[in-house]
Write a protein that holds these residues in place. Structure first.
Motif: not given
Length: 290
Positions: A91-92, A99, A103, A107, A151, A192, A195-196
């Motif tokens: 999950s990103v 982004l 990435e 994903l 995602y 996730g 990462t966010a």
């Protein structure tokens, strides 16, 4: 299929934790021999057990996919492959503007192309057994919230691929099923969120003004959504049913939230869905200083 199939193999990718681990254990409890895909040896040690055989499987590495196919082909008991459960996912969440393209690619490599790679590799076995493919999508495969572009994009694509594949394979006796979980308690939401937050820290001041509050709200909403979700075992039982019942539906939802949201996505106008999405995030937006 019956409740006990000790002479049949199931493959579950992304089985280190959460939904994948719960699915592997549930299928093993029903009598199948499960090849549980994990990325690290220590994850394999944690899930190894009666009927669960961990295999190192990074879907983005062709040699891992080939090794899994070789393991099935050389099974000492010549057990057929009954089903492939494509569960692995990352999950990103970040606004499309910020982004990095790498990435996006990472994903999609895991959440879409990796599933296609393993499906291509294992379809010859499924043709022979008249087996089944179970693709784990998400409520995000029907509704794309803000910052979920990458995602949800991969999950929307997985839904489309599943529809096409179901129609290609039906004449040959191979079934394709989609499972759409809603809120399920698992470790993926926490990863996730981390990462966010890392991506948010890399934004320039203008991007931070634009999106900082949104990212904060999305992270808080996601963690609360997951915290109030179903146990992974409940999701694993639904997925095991989807993999084993004699006449499966084409789609299963997991949780009342998923059932409701997927229906809303079919019937409500886009602008109404936009307002619902904004209202869901509003309580999590940071308060403005006075």
């Amino acid at each position: 299929m019956t409740a006990s199939h000790g002479n049949e193999i199931m493959v579950v990718s992304g089985a280190s934790t959460g939904i994948g681990a719960a699915t592997a254990r549930e299928l093993a409890a029903r009598g199948f021999h499960v090849l549980a895909g994990v990325r690290r040896e220590r994850d394999g040690d944690a899930i190894r057990g009666d009927g669960v055989e961990p295999v190192i499987l990074d879907l983005t590495r062709p040699e891992h996919v080939r090794a899994l196919a070789d393991r099935i082909a050389s099974d000492p008991r010549h057990r057929p492959l009954r089903a492939l459960v494509n569960n692995a996912a990352i999950s990103v969440n970040a606004p499309a503007e910020v982004l990095p393209l790498d990435e996006w690619r990472r994903l999609f490599d895991v959440n879409l192309f990796g599933h296609i790679a393993i499906t291509q590799a294992l379809l010859p076995f499924l043709h022979r057994s008249h087996g089944r493919i179970v693709n784990i999508s998400s409520v995000g495969g029907k509704i794309a919230m803000a910052t979920y572009g990458a995602y949800a994009g991969a999950k929307f694509a997985l839904e489309a691929v599943s529809d096409s594949l179901r129609r290609e394979l039906a004449p040959h006796g191979v079934q394709v099923v989609v499972v759409e979980p809603g809120a399920v308690r698992s470790e993926m939401a926490g990863r996730g969120a981390a990462t966010a937050n890392d991506l948010a820290a890399m934004m320039n001041p203008e991007q931070r003004r634009r999106y900082g509050g949104l990212i904060e709200a999305v992270v808080a909403h996601s963690l609360a959504f997951t915290r109030n979700g179903l146990p992974s075992a409940r999701a694993g039982a639904v997925i095991a049913d989807a993999a084993t019942v004699r006449r499966p539906r084409t789609r299963y939802t997991v949780g009342r939230d998923a059932a409701l949201l997927t229906r809303l996505a079919r019937f409500l106008p886009d602008r109404v869905l936009d307002r619902i999405a904004a209202a869901n995030l509003r309580p999590y937006l940071p308060r403005q200083g006075t």
